[in-house]
Design an enzyme around this catalytic site. Structure first.
Site: not given
Length: 311
Positions: A38-39, A130, A192, A194, A218, A222-223, A226
């Site tokens: 089941d993991g 962060h 910025k 969001r 920075d 992530d994506t 920015t």
């Protein structure tokens, strides 16, 4: 009698862990994982850890699986009578959730701190949180390292004229000012707004970049939304060149394509998180293993680590 030092790694962070152990002058211990259909899984150390200083190395990405693995290993070490247990977490996941920004939401970073202490950790070592205040969420010592020790040397070797340091958002302004102050350069900041997480509504630039060579600083990418939007804006405002430096390469979604198609000449990252085995000429990886190994050696010898910091 000198305390025995043992190193173990989560399965996802083996390459970095092996490098850290190599620079320390040691080898990784073996951990066997019993997996259920089941993991569910159970880690088991294949050597005694009784009375030893144990370093458990692993970044918490993707957050759930790797975090649980680290916690189970920590609990196993505590129950096996390890004397000291240091969680070495190059990338501390969930760190963006360090406060409540609206009602009825958790503070995940604090929850993680509680879980790590409850699992038996006696010390935590991490890099470029962060939010610096996360150190205060722990009731055990936290060694918060900075990748500036790695990046400053690299920036100096570039020998760039008309250098200006930039932050891709207001949250990173303090970091950018620190770099700029140390290097004796100007600083510019991108502002910025969001619509929602990982989606930018608009961005403006505070400062002059015309004719300058810009390096964006920075803590993570992530994506890459920015970072690439900031790079494109800076280039449109007349900058000669735009580079970026980010400690943690989360690089989710189509971030690689965004970086490749952006105005960035180069993105310099560390290996706190392993990146995909894809060739992208714009991405350069600098290892944080030597720095972690140095600090771990100092911690074991009860020596000061203040000389490991630049800014």
């Amino acid at each position: 009698m000198n305390q025995k030092v043992l190193f173990f790694s989560t399965r996802s962070g083996l390459k970095l862990s092996e490098n850290i152990a190599y620079y320390y002058g040691a080898f990784l211990g073996k951990v066997k994982f019993l997996e259920f259909s089941d993991g569910e899984y159970t880690p088991c150390f294949e050597q005694s850890v009784r009375g030893s200083r144990v370093f458990l190395i692993g970044s918490t990405f993707t957050p759930v699986d790797n975090l649980m693995e680290l916690l189970l290993m920590c609990d196993a070490a505590r129950r096996a009578s390890a004397h000291n247990i240091t969680l070495v977490i190059p990338y501390f996941g969930w760190a963006r959730q360090d406060h409540k920004d609206k009602p009825r939401t958790p503070i995940a970073a604090k929850l993680l701190a509680n879980l790590m202490v409850a699992s038996g950790a006696t010390r935590v070592m991490t890099m470029d949180l962060h939010a610096d205040q996360i150190q205060g969420f722990f009731d055990i010592p936290v060694d918060h390292l900075y990748a500036s020790r790695i990046f400053i040397d690299y920036i100096k070797k570039l020998n760039i004229d008309q250098l200006t340091i930039a932050s891709p958002d207001m949250g990173g302004a303090k970091r950018a000012r620190s770099y700029a102050g140390y290097l004796g350069t100007d600083v510019v900041i991108c502002y910025k707004e969001r619509k929602k997480a990982n989606e930018i509504e608009f961005m403006n630039l505070i400062g002059n970049v015309k004719g300058k060579n810009i390096i964006l600083i920075d803590d993570m990418v992530d994506t890459a939304g920015t970072l690439t939007e900031a790079a494109n804006l800076i280039k449109q405002q007349g900058a000669k060149s735009v580079r970026a430096i980010a400690t943690h390469p989360v690089l989710s979604g189509n971030s690689y394509e965004k970086i490749n198609n952006s105005a960035l000449e180069e993105l310099v990252i560390t290996d706190t998180i392993p990146i995909k085995k894809i060739t992208y000429n714009k991405i350069k990886v600098l290892s944080c293993a030597p720095l972690f190994a140095e600090v771990m050696q100092s911690v074991h010898n009860d020596e000061s680590i203040s000389n490991k910091f630049i800014i």
